[in-house]
Design a protein around this motif. Structure first.
Motif, PDB file in Angstrom:
ATOM      1  N   ARG A   1      -2.049   9.458  -0.949  1.00  0.00           N
ATOM      2  CA  ARG A   1      -2.915  10.076   0.058  1.00  0.00           C
ATOM      3  C   ARG A   1      -2.207  11.257   0.730  1.00  0.00           C
ATOM      4  O   ARG A   1      -2.772  12.349   0.870  1.00  0.00           O
ATOM      5  CB  ARG A   1      -3.272   9.017   1.099  1.00  0.00           C
ATOM      6  CG  ARG A   1      -4.425   9.359   1.983  1.00  0.00           C
ATOM      7  CD  ARG A   1      -4.615   8.271   3.008  1.00  0.00           C
ATOM      8  NE  ARG A   1      -4.910   6.987   2.389  1.00  0.00           N
ATOM      9  CZ  ARG A   1      -6.100   6.687   1.880  1.00  0.00           C
ATOM     10  NH1 ARG A   1      -7.068   7.564   1.912  1.00  0.00           N
ATOM     11  NH2 ARG A   1      -6.312   5.519   1.341  1.00  0.00           N
TER      12      ARG A   1
ATOM     13  N   THR B   1       0.182  13.951   9.423  1.00  0.00           N
ATOM     14  CA  THR B   1      -0.139  15.194  10.120  1.00  0.00           C
ATOM     15  C   THR B   1       1.122  15.898  10.600  1.00  0.00           C
ATOM     16  O   THR B   1       1.284  17.106  10.420  1.00  0.00           O
ATOM     17  CB  THR B   1      -1.063  14.909  11.320  1.00  0.00           C
ATOM     18  OG1 THR B   1      -2.147  14.098  10.865  1.00  0.00           O
ATOM     19  CG2 THR B   1      -1.588  16.186  11.905  1.00  0.00           C
ATOM     20  N   VAL B   2       2.056  15.123  11.205  1.00  0.00           N
ATOM     21  CA  VAL B   2       3.314  15.703  11.682  1.00  0.00           C
ATOM     22  C   VAL B   2       4.105  16.249  10.494  1.00  0.00           C
ATOM     23  O   VAL B   2       4.615  17.378  10.530  1.00  0.00           O
ATOM     24  CB  VAL B   2       4.139  14.645  12.444  1.00  0.00           C
ATOM     25  CG1 VAL B   2       5.485  15.211  12.852  1.00  0.00           C
ATOM     26  CG2 VAL B   2       3.376  14.157  13.655  1.00  0.00           C
TER      27      VAL B   2
ATOM     28  N   ASP C   1       0.815  -1.206   0.000  1.00  0.00           N
ATOM     29  CA  ASP C   1       0.000   0.000   0.000  1.00  0.00           C
ATOM     30  C   ASP C   1       0.855   1.265   0.000  1.00  0.00           C
ATOM     31  O   ASP C   1       0.340   2.335   0.267  1.00  0.00           O
ATOM     32  CB  ASP C   1      -1.008  -0.006   1.149  1.00  0.00           C
ATOM     33  CG  ASP C   1      -0.359  -0.355   2.469  1.00  0.00           C
ATOM     34  OD1 ASP C   1       0.880  -0.408   2.496  1.00  0.00           O
ATOM     35  OD2 ASP C   1      -1.082  -0.562   3.447  1.00  0.00           O
TER      36      ASP C   1
ATOM     37  N   ALA D   1      -5.986  17.607  15.477  1.00  0.00           N
ATOM     38  CA  ALA D   1      -5.307  16.323  15.668  1.00  0.00           C
ATOM     39  C   ALA D   1      -5.108  16.053  17.151  1.00  0.00           C
ATOM     40  O   ALA D   1      -4.388  15.150  17.527  1.00  0.00           O
ATOM     41  CB  ALA D   1      -3.967  16.316  14.951  1.00  0.00           C
TER      42      ALA D   1
ATOM     43  N   SER E   1       3.442  10.353  11.227  1.00  0.00           N
ATOM     44  CA  SER E   1       2.195  10.417  10.481  1.00  0.00           C
ATOM     45  C   SER E   1       2.196  11.619   9.548  1.00  0.00           C
ATOM     46  O   SER E   1       2.993  12.551   9.687  1.00  0.00           O
ATOM     47  CB  SER E   1       1.010  10.519  11.440  1.00  0.00           C
ATOM     48  OG  SER E   1       0.987  11.807  12.007  1.00  0.00           O
TER      49      SER E   1
ATOM     50  N   SER F   1      -6.681  14.588  19.429  1.00  0.00           N
ATOM     51  CA  SER F   1      -7.069  13.348  20.085  1.00  0.00           C
ATOM     52  C   SER F   1      -6.099  12.228  19.731  1.00  0.00           C
ATOM     53  O   SER F   1      -6.071  11.760  18.606  1.00  0.00           O
ATOM     54  CB  SER F   1      -8.480  12.953  19.640  1.00  0.00           C
ATOM     55  OG  SER F   1      -8.547  12.904  18.230  1.00  0.00           O
ATOM     56  N   PRO F   2      -5.273  11.810  20.692  1.00  0.00           N
ATOM     57  CA  PRO F   2      -4.289  10.767  20.400  1.00  0.00           C
ATOM     58  C   PRO F   2      -4.948   9.442  20.024  1.00  0.00           C
ATOM     59  O   PRO F   2      -6.013   9.116  20.530  1.00  0.00           O
ATOM     60  CB  PRO F   2      -3.517  10.628  21.718  1.00  0.00           C
ATOM     61  CG  PRO F   2      -3.773  11.889  22.455  1.00  0.00           C
ATOM     62  CD  PRO F   2      -5.157  12.314  22.058  1.00  0.00           C
ATOM     63  N   ALA F   3      -4.284   8.723  19.129  1.00  0.00           N
ATOM     64  CA  ALA F   3      -4.810   7.442  18.678  1.00  0.00           C
ATOM     65  C   ALA F   3      -4.724   6.420  19.801  1.00  0.00           C
ATOM     66  O   ALA F   3      -3.794   6.441  20.587  1.00  0.00           O
ATOM     67  CB  ALA F   3      -4.013   6.971  17.474  1.00  0.00           C
ATOM     68  N   PRO F   4      -5.702   5.532  19.852  1.00  0.00           N
ATOM     69  CA  PRO F   4      -5.668   4.517  20.908  1.00  0.00           C
ATOM     70  C   PRO F   4      -4.525   3.515  20.750  1.00  0.00           C
ATOM     71  O   PRO F   4      -3.900   3.130  21.725  1.00  0.00           O
ATOM     72  CB  PRO F   4      -7.020   3.831  20.779  1.00  0.00           C
ATOM     73  CG  PRO F   4      -7.536   4.183  19.429  1.00  0.00           C
ATOM     74  CD  PRO F   4      -6.913   5.480  19.053  1.00  0.00           C
TER      75      PRO F   4
ATOM     76  N   ARG G   1       2.991  17.306   7.716  1.00  0.00           N
ATOM     77  CA  ARG G   1       2.340  18.505   7.170  1.00  0.00           C
ATOM     78  C   ARG G   1       2.650  19.733   8.009  1.00  0.00           C
ATOM     79  O   ARG G   1       2.936  20.808   7.479  1.00  0.00           O
ATOM     80  CB  ARG G   1       0.829  18.270   7.080  1.00  0.00           C
ATOM     81  CG  ARG G   1       0.443  17.329   5.945  1.00  0.00           C
ATOM     82  CD  ARG G   1      -0.961  16.802   6.111  1.00  0.00           C
ATOM     83  NE  ARG G   1      -1.966  17.850   5.974  1.00  0.00           N
ATOM     84  CZ  ARG G   1      -3.240  17.681   6.284  1.00  0.00           C
ATOM     85  NH1 ARG G   1      -3.667  16.525   6.755  1.00  0.00           N
ATOM     86  NH2 ARG G   1      -4.097  18.662   6.135  1.00  0.00           N
TER      87      ARG G   1
ATOM     88  N   LEU H   1       0.542   3.143  16.043  1.00  0.00           N
ATOM     89  CA  LEU H   1       0.486   4.263  15.128  1.00  0.00           C
ATOM     90  C   LEU H   1       1.729   5.129  15.195  1.00  0.00           C
ATOM     91  O   LEU H   1       2.063   5.844  14.270  1.00  0.00           O
ATOM     92  CB  LEU H   1      -0.742   5.107  15.466  1.00  0.00           C
ATOM     93  CG  LEU H   1      -1.723   5.288  14.323  1.00  0.00           C
ATOM     94  CD1 LEU H   1      -3.125   5.145  14.831  1.00  0.00           C
ATOM     95  CD2 LEU H   1      -1.544   6.623  13.657  1.00  0.00           C
ATOM     96  N   ALA H   2       2.434   5.061  16.317  1.00  0.00           N
ATOM     97  CA  ALA H   2       3.587   5.923  16.519  1.00  0.00           C
ATOM     98  C   ALA H   2       4.806   5.451  15.732  1.00  0.00           C
ATOM     99  O   ALA H   2       5.800   6.153  15.646  1.00  0.00           O
ATOM    100  CB  ALA H   2       3.931   6.003  17.996  1.00  0.00           C
TER     101      ALA H   2
ATOM    102  N   GLU I   1      -0.716   4.980   0.008  1.00  0.00           N
ATOM    103  CA  GLU I   1      -0.415   5.826   1.171  1.00  0.00           C
ATOM    104  C   GLU I   1       0.283   7.118   0.756  1.00  0.00           C
ATOM    105  O   GLU I   1      -0.019   8.196   1.253  1.00  0.00           O
ATOM    106  CB  GLU I   1       0.474   5.056   2.168  1.00  0.00           C
ATOM    107  CG  GLU I   1      -0.284   4.113   3.080  1.00  0.00           C
ATOM    108  CD  GLU I   1      -1.419   4.827   3.806  1.00  0.00           C
ATOM    109  OE1 GLU I   1      -1.245   5.989   4.234  1.00  0.00           O
ATOM    110  OE2 GLU I   1      -2.501   4.226   3.943  1.00  0.00           O
TER     111      GLU I   1
END
Lengths: 301, 130
Positions: A208, A252-253, A201, A236, A250, A238-241, A255, A245-246, A205
């Motif tokens: 995207r 977002t960072v 992917d 952004a 990501s 709300s931290p991911a559960p 960007r 993911l870390a 990715e």
């Protein structure tokens, strides 16, 4: 016999190592528009090279080159026909994936749009804006040929000031204007066209992330980098559960860090990237076309 | 593909108002009942209400049943349920559904949230000094 081998190698390089290397590089983020084109060229060239390898192999196996008649008693011709049929199967599978993704995406989006229309209230701020009474901070667009909508939740509105909201809306409208959804759809279709064990992917990715950067650049040109960066950080929050993911930084960072740097102006790099994209497309096309053209010329003369 | 977008906007707004009537009502409503309730606040033709209810039924947002000579409409699902569906679709980035919507931001980890704040403060610092 050299052409099918070369094309097969090209197809393999373009599906495996090349995307992996490109995805690890950071320079594409400096020229997102050219990078999207490069990714599209890689994908298209990989498909063309794979198909070309099939066609060229079948052509070089068949009885006598340049002989247009198919001889069912010749095992060589039968093998050639089989290879050609398998190549055709790949084309069919690809078209099927494109169609399925297109139909599926549109059906899901239509249902989502129907729900948005009865659940969210229109807001006169920009045409097509719908406000959803949800606490979860959320902003996204629903692309369509006509009547595209931008959805923002009350939770997002609460976290954004006027200039940040303007930046978010500019970002979403940039997606809609440029039809970034269609770009992503191509990569999604390609992703689905290949069996699970060959596909990766990375291309999807990367596409995207790159369209996000493109929409960011558009919003930055209109309102400057700061409101957009602030909006990204605000939404952004709300931290991911899942801790998993870390693992990778990501989008977002990426960007926000990009917005914190100077505005991108990379003439040379983008020219080189476009040139690379064109070369990639020309290469397999010429290698496929050359022997066919030669055969036609031979047959005529 | 284009037909789904052809609806003039006023009908879309009416759909929301009609659904709100149906969600608020304890029982299924006839076209006339919906029309009466809406006509109090705006000028509205009976046939328009009929069209809107029909459109909502086609979108599977309402269900209808025969009651004598009239149809009675009710919401196909409670508002909360549809809102939950919508949120699931909007937030779901896993698996094959993730191409459905492109959200403004995804979720970040705690570590990333710190990186974000740091980058933002750098940007704010630039603004002040530059």
């Amino acid at each position: 016999m050299i052409t099918p081998v070369l094309l097969a190698v090209l197809a393999l390089v373009l599906t495996g190592p090349a995307p992996a290397v490109l995805a690890r590089s950071s320079w594409p983020y400096r020229v997102p528009r050219a990078a999207v084109i490069l990714w599209q060229a890689i994908a298209l060239a990989a498909v063309l090279a794979a198909l070309g390898a099939g066609i060229a192999l079948s052509y070089s196996i068949a009885g006598r080159p340049g002989e247009p008649r198919f001889d069912p008693s010749s095992p060589r011709d039968l093998v050639a026909a089989l290879i050609l049929a398998m190549t055709a199967l790949v084309v069919v599978r690809l078209l099927w994936a494109v169609g399925r993704v297109a139909v599926g995406t549109r059906a899901r989006r239509k249902r989502h749009r129907d729900l948005v229309d009865v659940l969210a209230t229109p807001d006169g701020l920009i045409p097509g804006l719908r406000v959803l009474a949800e606490e979860t901070p959320l902003a996204y667009c629903l692309p369509a040929l006509r009547g595209a909508r931008v959805v923002v939740s009350v939770g997002a509105l609460d976290r954004l000031d006027d200039s940040e909201l303007k930046a978010v809306l500019a970002h979403e409208q940039a997606h809609l204007r440029a039809r970034h959804d269609l770009v992503l759809e191509e990569f999604t279709a390609l992703h689905h066209a290949f069996p699970r064990w060959v596909r990766s992917d990375v291309a999807l990715e990367q596409a995207r992330t790159l369209v996000e950067l493109l929409a960011d650049d558009d919003a930055r040109r209109r309102n400057g980098p700061r409101p957009l960066a602030r909006a990204l950080v605000a939404l952004a929050g709300s931290p991911a559960p899942e801790a998993a993911l870390a693992a990778a930084k990501s989008a977002t960072v990426l960007r926000v860090e990009r917005l914190a740097g100077p505005a991108p102006n990379e003439r040379t790099l983008s020219t080189l990237t476009y040139a690379g994209a064109v070369t990639l497309l020309v290469l397999p096309t010429i290698t496929i076309a050359a022997p066919i053209v030669k055969a036609i010329v031979d047959a005529v003369s | 593909m284009a037909s789904e977008d052809k609806a003039p906007r006023p009908l879309g707004d009416l759909e929301r108002l009609v659904m709100e009537q149906l969600w608020a009502a304890p029982t299924a409503l006839t076209v006339r009942e919906v029309h009466e309730q809406l006509a109090g606040t705006r000028e509205l033709a009976y046939t328009t209400v009929m069209t809107v209810l029909d459109r909502l039924a086609k979108k599977k947002l309402t269900e209808r049943e025969r009651d004598g000579k009239a149809w009675r409409y009710r919401a196909a699902a409670p508002r909360e349920e549809l809102a939950a569906d919508l949120m699931r679709d909007a937030l779901d980035r896993a698996g094959d559904r993730r191409e459905a919507l492109v959200r403004f931001v995804g979720q970040v980890s705690d570590e990333e949230a710190a990186l974000l704040r740091e980058a933002l403060s750098r940007l704010d610092g630039q603004e002040q000094t530059g």
